[in-house]
Design a protein around this motif. Structure first.
Motif, PDB file in Angstrom:
ATOM      1  N   LEU A   1       0.846  -1.189   0.000  1.00 23.23           N
ATOM      2  CA  LEU A   1       0.000   0.000   0.000  1.00 23.23           C
ATOM      3  C   LEU A   1       0.885   1.243   0.000  1.00 23.23           C
ATOM      4  CD1 LEU A   1      -2.765   1.431   0.388  1.00 23.23           C
ATOM      5  CD2 LEU A   1      -2.439   1.117   2.856  1.00 23.23           C
ATOM      6  N   VAL A   2       0.602   2.163  -0.895  1.00 19.00           N
ATOM      7  CA  VAL A   2       1.403   3.376  -1.001  1.00 19.00           C
ATOM      8  C   VAL A   2       0.481   4.540  -1.343  1.00 19.00           C
ATOM      9  CG1 VAL A   2       1.907   3.020  -3.458  1.00 19.00           C
ATOM     10  CG2 VAL A   2       3.496   4.351  -2.043  1.00 19.00           C
ATOM     11  N   GLN A   3       0.855   5.718  -0.926  1.00 17.97           N
ATOM     12  CA  GLN A   3       0.071   6.904  -1.254  1.00 17.97           C
ATOM     13  C   GLN A   3       0.364   7.358  -2.679  1.00 17.97           C
ATOM     14  OE1 GLN A   3       0.943   9.835   1.820  1.00 17.97           O
ATOM     15  NE2 GLN A   3      -0.905   9.240   2.927  1.00 17.97           N
ATOM     16  N   ALA A   4      -0.591   8.039  -3.265  1.00 21.08           N
ATOM     17  CA  ALA A   4      -0.395   8.589  -4.607  1.00 21.08           C
ATOM     18  C   ALA A   4       0.858   9.459  -4.632  1.00 21.08           C
ATOM     19  CB  ALA A   4      -1.613   9.395  -5.021  1.00 21.08           C
ATOM     20  N   GLY A   5       1.626   9.299  -5.701  1.00 12.49           N
ATOM     21  CA  GLY A   5       2.888  10.010  -5.821  1.00 12.49           C
ATOM     22  C   GLY A   5       4.078   9.234  -5.305  1.00 12.49           C
ATOM     23  N   GLY A   6       3.819   8.147  -4.606  1.00  9.07           N
ATOM     24  CA  GLY A   6       4.885   7.338  -4.042  1.00  9.07           C
ATOM     25  C   GLY A   6       5.481   6.359  -5.039  1.00  9.07           C
ATOM     26  N   SER A   7       6.387   5.524  -4.530  1.00 12.55           N
ATOM     27  CA  SER A   7       7.105   4.571  -5.378  1.00 12.55           C
ATOM     28  C   SER A   7       7.093   3.183  -4.750  1.00 12.55           C
ATOM     29  CB  SER A   7       8.560   5.013  -5.558  1.00 12.55           C
ATOM     30  OG  SER A   7       8.638   6.255  -6.217  1.00 12.55           O
ATOM     31  N   LEU A   8       7.187   2.197  -5.603  1.00 14.47           N
ATOM     32  CA  LEU A   8       7.377   0.801  -5.208  1.00 14.47           C
ATOM     33  C   LEU A   8       8.282   0.140  -6.231  1.00 14.47           C
ATOM     34  CD1 LEU A   8       3.793  -0.475  -4.247  1.00 14.47           C
ATOM     35  CD2 LEU A   8       5.714  -0.174  -2.680  1.00 14.47           C
ATOM     36  N   ARG A   9       9.016  -0.868  -5.778  1.00 16.91           N
ATOM     37  CA  ARG A   9       9.772  -1.691  -6.718  1.00 16.91           C
ATOM     38  C   ARG A   9       9.337  -3.137  -6.570  1.00 16.91           C
ATOM     39  NH1 ARG A   9      16.195  -3.045  -7.545  1.00 16.91           N
ATOM     40  NH2 ARG A   9      15.876  -4.288  -5.652  1.00 16.91           N
ATOM     41  N   LEU A  10       8.830  -3.678  -7.645  1.00 19.86           N
ATOM     42  CA  LEU A  10       8.437  -5.087  -7.672  1.00 19.86           C
ATOM     43  C   LEU A  10       9.612  -5.929  -8.162  1.00 19.86           C
ATOM     44  CD1 LEU A  10       4.874  -4.872  -9.263  1.00 19.86           C
ATOM     45  CD2 LEU A  10       5.557  -4.588  -6.862  1.00 19.86           C
ATOM     46  N   SER A  11       9.736  -7.103  -7.595  1.00 18.14           N
ATOM     47  CA  SER A  11      10.747  -8.062  -8.014  1.00 18.14           C
ATOM     48  C   SER A  11      10.073  -9.369  -8.409  1.00 18.14           C
ATOM     49  CB  SER A  11      11.745  -8.337  -6.885  1.00 18.14           C
ATOM     50  OG  SER A  11      12.406  -7.165  -6.482  1.00 18.14           O
ATOM     51  N   CYS A  12      10.674 -10.064  -9.333  1.00 14.97           N
ATOM     52  CA  CYS A  12      10.185 -11.379  -9.745  1.00 14.97           C
ATOM     53  C   CYS A  12      11.397 -12.295  -9.894  1.00 14.97           C
ATOM     54  CB  CYS A  12       9.419 -11.283 -11.045  1.00 14.97           C
ATOM     55  SG  CYS A  12       8.945 -12.871 -11.766  1.00 14.97           S
ATOM     56  N   ALA A  13      11.498 -13.256  -9.002  1.00 13.92           N
ATOM     57  CA  ALA A  13      12.612 -14.189  -9.023  1.00 13.92           C
ATOM     58  C   ALA A  13      12.222 -15.453  -9.786  1.00 13.92           C
ATOM     59  CB  ALA A  13      13.019 -14.544  -7.603  1.00 13.92           C
ATOM     60  N   ALA A  14      13.047 -15.828 -10.736  1.00 16.54           N
ATOM     61  CA  ALA A  14      12.790 -17.008 -11.558  1.00 16.54           C
ATOM     62  C   ALA A  14      13.689 -18.154 -11.137  1.00 16.54           C
ATOM     63  CB  ALA A  14      13.022 -16.681 -13.024  1.00 16.54           C
ATOM     64  N   SER A  15      13.140 -19.349 -11.201  1.00 18.39           N
ATOM     65  CA  SER A  15      13.929 -20.554 -10.929  1.00 18.39           C
ATOM     66  C   SER A  15      13.470 -21.673 -11.841  1.00 18.39           C
ATOM     67  CB  SER A  15      13.802 -20.972  -9.461  1.00 18.39           C
ATOM     68  OG  SER A  15      12.460 -21.284  -9.153  1.00 18.39           O
ATOM     69  N   GLY A  16      14.322 -22.675 -12.005  1.00 19.09           N
ATOM     70  CA  GLY A  16      13.959 -23.826 -12.831  1.00 19.09           C
ATOM     71  C   GLY A  16      14.049 -23.584 -14.313  1.00 19.09           C
ATOM     72  N   CYS A  17      14.773 -22.525 -14.707  1.00 18.02           N
ATOM     73  CA  CYS A  17      14.882 -22.236 -16.131  1.00 18.02           C
ATOM     74  C   CYS A  17      16.194 -21.527 -16.405  1.00 18.02           C
ATOM     75  CB  CYS A  17      13.722 -21.359 -16.599  1.00 18.02           C
ATOM     76  SG  CYS A  17      13.715 -19.700 -15.896  1.00 18.02           S
ATOM     77  N   THR A  18      16.536 -21.461 -17.679  1.00 18.69           N
ATOM     78  CA  THR A  18      17.670 -20.642 -18.100  1.00 18.69           C
ATOM     79  C   THR A  18      17.132 -19.239 -18.316  1.00 18.69           C
ATOM     80  OG1 THR A  18      18.679 -22.567 -19.174  1.00 18.69           O
ATOM     81  CG2 THR A  18      19.512 -20.377 -19.779  1.00 18.69           C
ATOM     82  N   PHE A  19      17.291 -18.422 -17.302  1.00 15.93           N
ATOM     83  CA  PHE A  19      16.633 -17.111 -17.262  1.00 15.93           C
ATOM     84  C   PHE A  19      16.927 -16.286 -18.507  1.00 15.93           C
ATOM     85  CE2 PHE A  19      14.466 -13.716 -15.322  1.00 15.93           C
ATOM     86  CZ  PHE A  19      15.229 -12.556 -15.358  1.00 15.93           C
ATOM     87  N   SER A  20      18.147 -16.361 -18.983  1.00 15.68           N
ATOM     88  CA  SER A  20      18.548 -15.527 -20.112  1.00 15.68           C
ATOM     89  C   SER A  20      17.892 -15.953 -21.421  1.00 15.68           C
ATOM     90  CB  SER A  20      20.063 -15.541 -20.268  1.00 15.68           C
ATOM     91  OG  SER A  20      20.519 -16.866 -20.467  1.00 15.68           O
ATOM     92  N   SER A  21      17.206 -17.081 -21.424  1.00 16.68           N
ATOM     93  CA  SER A  21      16.509 -17.552 -22.625  1.00 16.68           C
ATOM     94  C   SER A  21      15.109 -16.965 -22.756  1.00 16.68           C
ATOM     95  CB  SER A  21      16.394 -19.079 -22.615  1.00 16.68           C
ATOM     96  OG  SER A  21      17.661 -19.674 -22.669  1.00 16.68           O
ATOM     97  N   TYR A  22      14.650 -16.298 -21.705  1.00 14.84           N
ATOM     98  CA  TYR A  22      13.266 -15.860 -21.650  1.00 14.84           C
ATOM     99  C   TYR A  22      13.123 -14.350 -21.718  1.00 14.84           C
ATOM    100  CZ  TYR A  22      11.889 -20.579 -20.345  1.00 14.84           C
ATOM    101  OH  TYR A  22      11.649 -21.929 -20.355  1.00 14.84           O
ATOM    102  N   ALA A  23      12.209 -13.907 -22.574  1.00 14.55           N
ATOM    103  CA  ALA A  23      11.720 -12.540 -22.474  1.00 14.55           C
ATOM    104  C   ALA A  23      10.776 -12.485 -21.276  1.00 14.55           C
ATOM    105  CB  ALA A  23      10.983 -12.146 -23.742  1.00 14.55           C
ATOM    106  N   MET A  24      10.714 -11.328 -20.637  1.00 18.53           N
ATOM    107  CA  MET A  24       9.905 -11.197 -19.425  1.00 18.53           C
ATOM    108  C   MET A  24       8.917 -10.049 -19.576  1.00 18.53           C
ATOM    109  SD  MET A  24      11.142 -13.603 -17.543  1.00 18.53           S
ATOM    110  CE  MET A  24      10.363 -13.243 -15.959  1.00 18.53           C
ATOM    111  N   GLY A  25       7.810 -10.181 -18.881  1.00 18.66           N
ATOM    112  CA  GLY A  25       6.808  -9.124 -18.922  1.00 18.66           C
ATOM    113  C   GLY A  25       6.176  -8.922 -17.566  1.00 18.66           C
ATOM    114  N   TRP A  26       5.707  -7.714 -17.337  1.00 15.63           N
ATOM    115  CA  TRP A  26       4.878  -7.406 -16.170  1.00 15.63           C
ATOM    116  C   TRP A  26       3.479  -7.068 -16.679  1.00 15.63           C
ATOM    117  CZ3 TRP A  26       5.862  -8.120 -11.156  1.00 15.63           C
ATOM    118  CH2 TRP A  26       7.200  -8.238 -10.737  1.00 15.63           C
ATOM    119  N   PHE A  27       2.502  -7.687 -16.063  1.00 15.60           N
ATOM    120  CA  PHE A  27       1.106  -7.450 -16.386  1.00 15.60           C
ATOM    121  C   PHE A  27       0.385  -7.031 -15.110  1.00 15.60           C
ATOM    122  CE2 PHE A  27       0.605  -9.307 -20.681  1.00 15.60           C
ATOM    123  CZ  PHE A  27       1.858  -9.872 -20.824  1.00 15.60           C
ATOM    124  N   ARG A  28      -0.789  -6.464 -15.275  1.00 17.46           N
ATOM    125  CA  ARG A  28      -1.599  -6.138 -14.105  1.00 17.46           C
ATOM    126  C   ARG A  28      -3.076  -6.362 -14.418  1.00 17.46           C
ATOM    127  NH1 ARG A  28      -0.746   0.473 -13.844  1.00 17.46           N
ATOM    128  NH2 ARG A  28      -2.033   1.014 -15.676  1.00 17.46           N
TER     129      ARG A  28
END
Length: 124
Positions: free
Chosen positions: A11-38
C-alpha cells in the motif's frame, strides 16, 4: 519446472514509489523474455512492460511511460519493475510472466509461465 515469485507489492500513497521483483527458478533465465502485467477488479489483464531476453529492448504501456522502468539482472535471475509517481489507477494485482522467445510482446496469451501475483494499492 519454471517458477516465478513476485514480491514488493503493498500500500502506497499517490505520488509514491514501489519496486516489484520477480525471481525465476527452474529455467535458463537468459533464454526468456519477461513481462509485467496487471489486472484490476472487473478489468482485463493488461501488459505494463516487457523486456527482451538480452535486455536490449523494453516496451511500456502508454499509461505508465515515464513513470515505470523494467529491468533484469541475469546474475540474480530476477526482473524488476520500478514504479514511480504512482496513481490510484495503478491499483491492481501485478504479475510477472516469462516467454521462451527473444521478445515478449504485449499479449498475455503468448507467455509460457506466470507468477502468483502481488497486490499494489495506491491510495489517493
Amino acid at each position: 519446472q519454471v517458477q516465478l515469485v513476485e514480491s514488493g507489492g503493498g500500500l502506497v500513497q499517490a505520488g509514491g514509489s514501489l519496486r516489484l521483483s520477480c525471481a525465476a527458478s527452474g529455467c535458463t533465465f537468459s533464454s526468456y523474455a519477461m513481462g509485467w502485467f496487471r489486472q484490476a477488479p472487473g478489468k482485463e489483464r493488461e501488459c505494463v512492460a516487457t523486456i527482451s531476453r538480452s535486455a536490449s529492448s523494453t516496451t511500456y504501456a502508454d499509461s505508465v511511460k515515464g513513470r515505470f522502468t523494467i529491468s533484469r539482472d541475469s546474475a540474480k535471475n530476477t526482473v524488476y519493475l520500478q514504479m514511480n509517481s504512482l496513481k490510484p489507477e495503478d491499483t491492481a494485482v501485478y504479475y510477472c510472466a516469462a516467454k521462451d522467445a527473444r521478445y515478449g510482446g504485449s499479449s498475455a496469451r503468448g507467455y509460457d509461465y506466470w507468477g502468483q501475483g502481488t497486490q499494489v494499492t495506491v491510495s489517493s
